[in-house]
Design a protein around this motif. Structure first.
Motif, mmCIF file in Angstrom:
data_model
loop_
_atom_site.group_PDB
_atom_site.id
_atom_site.type_symbol
_atom_site.label_atom_id
_atom_site.label_comp_id
_atom_site.label_asym_id
_atom_site.label_seq_id
_atom_site.Cartn_x
_atom_site.Cartn_y
_atom_site.Cartn_z
ATOM 1 N N LEU A 181 89.865 45.597 13.131
ATOM 2 C CA LEU A 181 91.412 45.974 13.300
ATOM 3 C C LEU A 181 92.127 45.741 14.380
ATOM 4 N N PHE A 182 93.124 45.136 14.832
ATOM 5 C CA PHE A 182 93.930 44.909 15.768
ATOM 6 C C PHE A 182 95.506 44.777 15.738
ATOM 7 N N LYS A 183 96.405 45.387 16.502
ATOM 8 C CA LYS A 183 97.653 45.156 16.290
ATOM 9 C C LYS A 183 98.486 44.480 17.381
ATOM 10 N N ILE A 184 99.407 43.916 17.494
ATOM 11 C CA ILE A 184 100.491 43.257 18.326
ATOM 12 C C ILE A 184 101.301 44.402 18.675
ATOM 13 N N GLU A 187 99.463 27.563 26.895
ATOM 14 C CA GLU A 187 99.126 28.190 25.580
ATOM 15 C C GLU A 187 97.806 28.701 25.220
ATOM 16 N N LEU A 188 97.525 29.824 24.855
ATOM 17 C CA LEU A 188 96.331 30.342 24.622
ATOM 18 C C LEU A 188 96.009 30.635 23.108
ATOM 19 N N THR A 189 95.058 30.098 22.277
ATOM 20 C CA THR A 189 94.818 30.523 21.060
ATOM 21 C C THR A 189 93.413 31.174 20.979
ATOM 22 N N LEU A 190 93.475 32.276 20.056
ATOM 23 C CA LEU A 190 92.327 33.003 19.742
ATOM 24 C C LEU A 190 91.893 32.860 18.318
ATOM 25 N N PHE A 191 90.777 32.480 18.109
ATOM 26 C CA PHE A 191 90.384 32.334 16.704
ATOM 27 C C PHE A 191 89.355 33.324 16.327
ATOM 28 N N TYR A 192 89.553 33.907 15.173
ATOM 29 C CA TYR A 192 88.675 34.896 14.432
ATOM 30 C C TYR A 192 88.353 34.354 13.012
ATOM 31 N N THR A 193 87.172 34.136 12.784
ATOM 32 C CA THR A 193 86.630 33.592 11.512
ATOM 33 C C THR A 193 85.665 34.757 10.991
ATOM 34 N N ALA A 252 82.596 50.414 10.552
ATOM 35 C CA ALA A 252 82.608 50.718 9.057
ATOM 36 C C ALA A 252 84.067 50.344 8.461
ATOM 37 N N PRO A 253 84.037 50.004 7.050
ATOM 38 C CA PRO A 253 85.391 49.697 6.618
ATOM 39 C C PRO A 253 86.292 50.727 6.561
ATOM 40 N N VAL A 254 87.495 50.469 6.781
ATOM 41 C CA VAL A 254 88.615 51.348 6.659
ATOM 42 C C VAL A 254 89.780 50.746 6.195
ATOM 43 N N LYS A 255 91.003 51.352 6.031
ATOM 44 C CA LYS A 255 92.131 50.887 5.394
ATOM 45 C C LYS A 255 93.057 50.392 6.425
ATOM 46 N N THR A 256 94.059 49.484 6.065
ATOM 47 C CA THR A 256 95.018 49.481 7.064
ATOM 48 C C THR A 256 95.705 50.317 7.416
ATOM 49 N N GLU A 316 99.949 43.044 8.452
ATOM 50 C CA GLU A 316 100.863 43.813 7.674
ATOM 51 C C GLU A 316 101.547 44.706 8.935
ATOM 52 N N ASN A 317 102.892 44.451 9.132
ATOM 53 C CA ASN A 317 103.880 44.859 10.333
ATOM 54 C C ASN A 317 102.990 44.987 11.489
ATOM 55 N N GLY A 318 102.628 43.577 11.949
ATOM 56 C CA GLY A 318 101.951 43.230 13.024
ATOM 57 C C GLY A 318 100.313 43.881 13.347
ATOM 58 N N VAL A 319 100.012 44.610 12.119
ATOM 59 C CA VAL A 319 98.531 45.047 12.318
ATOM 60 C C VAL A 319 97.756 43.940 11.507
ATOM 61 N N PHE A 320 96.556 43.558 12.103
ATOM 62 C CA PHE A 320 95.792 42.475 11.530
ATOM 63 C C PHE A 320 94.382 43.047 11.305
ATOM 64 N N HIS A 321 94.016 42.848 9.615
ATOM 65 C CA HIS A 321 92.873 43.454 9.313
ATOM 66 C C HIS A 321 91.803 42.333 8.685
ATOM 67 N N ILE A 322 90.949 42.289 9.245
ATOM 68 C CA ILE A 322 89.599 41.548 9.035
ATOM 69 C C ILE A 322 88.518 42.383 8.244
ATOM 70 N N ARG A 323 88.378 42.083 6.820
ATOM 71 C CA ARG A 323 87.455 43.070 6.437
ATOM 72 C C ARG A 323 86.614 42.446 5.537
ATOM 73 N N THR A 324 85.280 42.990 5.250
ATOM 74 C CA THR A 324 84.271 42.615 4.174
ATOM 75 C C THR A 324 83.788 43.778 3.758
ATOM 76 N N GLU A 325 82.569 43.516 2.840
ATOM 77 C CA GLU A 325 82.107 44.838 2.221
ATOM 78 C C GLU A 325 81.552 45.781 3.396
#
Length: 509
Positions: free
Chosen positions: A19-22, A135-141, A35-39, A5-14
């Motif tokens: 979170l990180f942004k570009i 080219e560099l590829t970062l993977f987040y699973t 701990a869980p937060v909101k975007t 959302e607007n350049g902010v990436f949010h990976i979340r579970t219970e």
């Protein structure tokens, strides 16, 4: 769930948010792992560097907040303003990769190089960064209790790239931490060592050729006051069996940079145009409930996503191993007497350790050969297995397939199959390693181990590895890739066989 959302990436579970942004310069700024937060909390979590830092480099001379050396980053380069340790080194060349795009994949993204991966992945985020020629590829699973990160470097130019270092992840965490590592040696494994992380770098690494009994790749970072039940603890591990490296260091701004991956000591790999290099997967966990909470999160991840599906949730058999009872000095009759006693104690599995093949009356000879010693076992492994099953016991067997004794039929025929470094061979426990980078060596191991397993109804393998390697850098990595090829070819068709990766107490992944 993974969102952008607007350049902010949010990976979340219970149980966690990541979170990180570009930013405006194409750098990935770390915002939060905990701990869980909101975007919508991204703005409040963003770094405010202020007026810059004296002699620091600015990406934009008009923007005093554009000093990469003061930012919490997800990745960093070399020679372009961030003077903390870099996760990437290209021989003689700067590294300044900037974000150009992303993808969100359902499930995992398979590797091409043969490294093992955590299975049953829900979602994967792919971040693409580029600079001229690369080219560099970062993977987040995203897994329920952990994040798995890895990196891929691709040569997109028209000339070779020389890669000297590539970590699986890099991360800047705000705050002060102590690093807990687990060190030791043979018969003295997993001795905890706690080292405060400050301005001087703290390193956890192995150079023995394996993940090793000296320095386990798993480590913790914990905040002051953390206990078994409370406090912030981060856990990290590497799904890799070879030389590893991890480092943590705190900056003047109070950011703790942590990274982990293949050890870069003596490492050098040329990437021709179009070629790529993939790192192992690194596992990142967070707990706000102390060391116990971290252990529970990591255990859940390993149980559900690392343990082979056939053995997930299954109780392991109670076993008896013959080594301490008789070492090399046994006969079938003696083994069966021990089996009777093991059964009476409630054991379900009988494991025959070292000494079952010809010439193996001590540790000076026989490794590399697979002819059963009929003087000790007149009915062969098949006969022993049959007698054990009549007693209600399953049958397990010891192997050390990566090694060879100079006093062996294999070495006399194929001395060129031994792993060497160009100098006079040096022995460890009277043995050399086989060169698993050679396809013919891997074929030999796969053919003989498979034959033995199928001939005797073996349900358990103790896979040992009792000496350190002479391979350095990229050669050591290629050896590990060869090992994974051997293991995959042996055990993928036999998923019901339980594998113990002993590695002389190192317990390699």
């Amino acid at each position: 769930m993974i969102t952008e959302e607007n350049g902010v990436f949010h990976i979340r579970t219970e149980i966690y948010s990541y979170l990180f942004k570009i930013d405006a310069y194409g750098l990935a700024e770390h915002l939060h792992f905990g701990a869980p937060v909101k975007t919508r909390d991204a703005l409040a979590l963003s770094c405010r560097p202020g007026l810059g830092w004296g002699s620091g480099i600015l990406l934009d001379a008009k923007d005093t907040a554009s000093c990469p050396d003061a930012l919490p980053l997800e990745w960093s380069g070399s020679g372009r303003g961030d003077y903390r340790e870099s996760p990437l080194e290209l021989a003689g060349e700067p590294a300044d990769f900037r974000c150009t795009g992303y993808k969100i994949h359902e499930g995992g993204v398979p590797m091409a190089c043969g490294l093992p991966q955590a299975h049953d992945a829900p979602e994967t985020l792919e971040i693409t960064l580029r600079q001229p020629g690369g080219e560099l590829t970062l993977f987040y699973t995203a897994f329920p209790t952990a994040i798995v990160r890895r990196t891929v470097l691709t040569n997109t130019g028209d000339k070779p790239l020389r890669l000297n270092k590539l970590m699986s992840f890099c991360l800047d965490l705000p705050g002060s931490y102590t690093m807990a590592t687990f060190n030791g040696g043979w018969i003295a494994e997993m001795r905890r060592c706690d080292t405060p992380v400050g301005a001087s770098k703290v390193v956890n690494e192995s150079l023995t050729g394996s993940s090793s009994n000296r320095h386990n790749p798993g480590f913790l970072l914990y905040e002051p006051g953390a206990t078994e039940d409370a406090g912030t603890v981060y856990g990290f591990n590497l799904i890799y069996s070879g030389n590893h490296y991890a480092a943590a260091q705190q900056s003047l701004q109070g950011l703790t940079r942590v990274m982990q991956g293949i050890n870069d000591s003596n490492f050098s790999r040329e990437l021709p145009p179009g070629a790529c290099f993939e790192t192992p997967e690194a596992v990142l966990c967070h707990s706000g409930k102390g060391f116990g909470g971290l252990s529970a999160n990591m255990h859940a991840f390993v149980t559900d996503h690392v343990v082979p599906p056939h053995w997930r949730g299954r109780s392991r058999p109670v076993l008896y191993n013959s080594w301490e009872g008789c070492t090399f000095d046994f006969t079938q009759r003696r083994l069966l007497r021990l089996a009777n006693r093991a059964k009476a104690l409630g054991c379900e599995l009988f494991v025959l350790d070292d000494g079952w093949f010809a010439g193996r009356d001590n540790d000076h000879a026989g490794l590399g050969d697979y002819t059963v010693n009929r003087k000790k076992l007149p009915e062969g492994l098949e006969g022993l297995s049959r007698h054990l099953k009549d007693k209600g016991l399953s049958f397990g067997l010891w192997f050390e397939p990566e090694s060879v004794n100079p006093d062996s039929d294999l070495y006399r025929v194929h001395p060129d199959w031994a792993l060497t470094d160009g100098f006079q061979p040096v022995l460890g426990r009277n043995q050399l390693l086989l060169d698993l980078t050679k396809p013919e060596v891997r074929d030999y191991i796969v053919e003989n181990v498979s034959r033995i397993l199928d001939s005797a109804g073996i349900s358990y393998v103790k896979w040992d590895m009792n000496r350190h390697s002479v391979a350095l850098g990229a050669k050591a990595h290629d050896f590990v890739l060869g090992l994974y090829d051997v293991l995959r070819r042996i055990f993928a068709p036999r998923p019901d066989i339980l594998l113990e990766s002993c590695s002389s107490g190192g317990n390699r992944f």
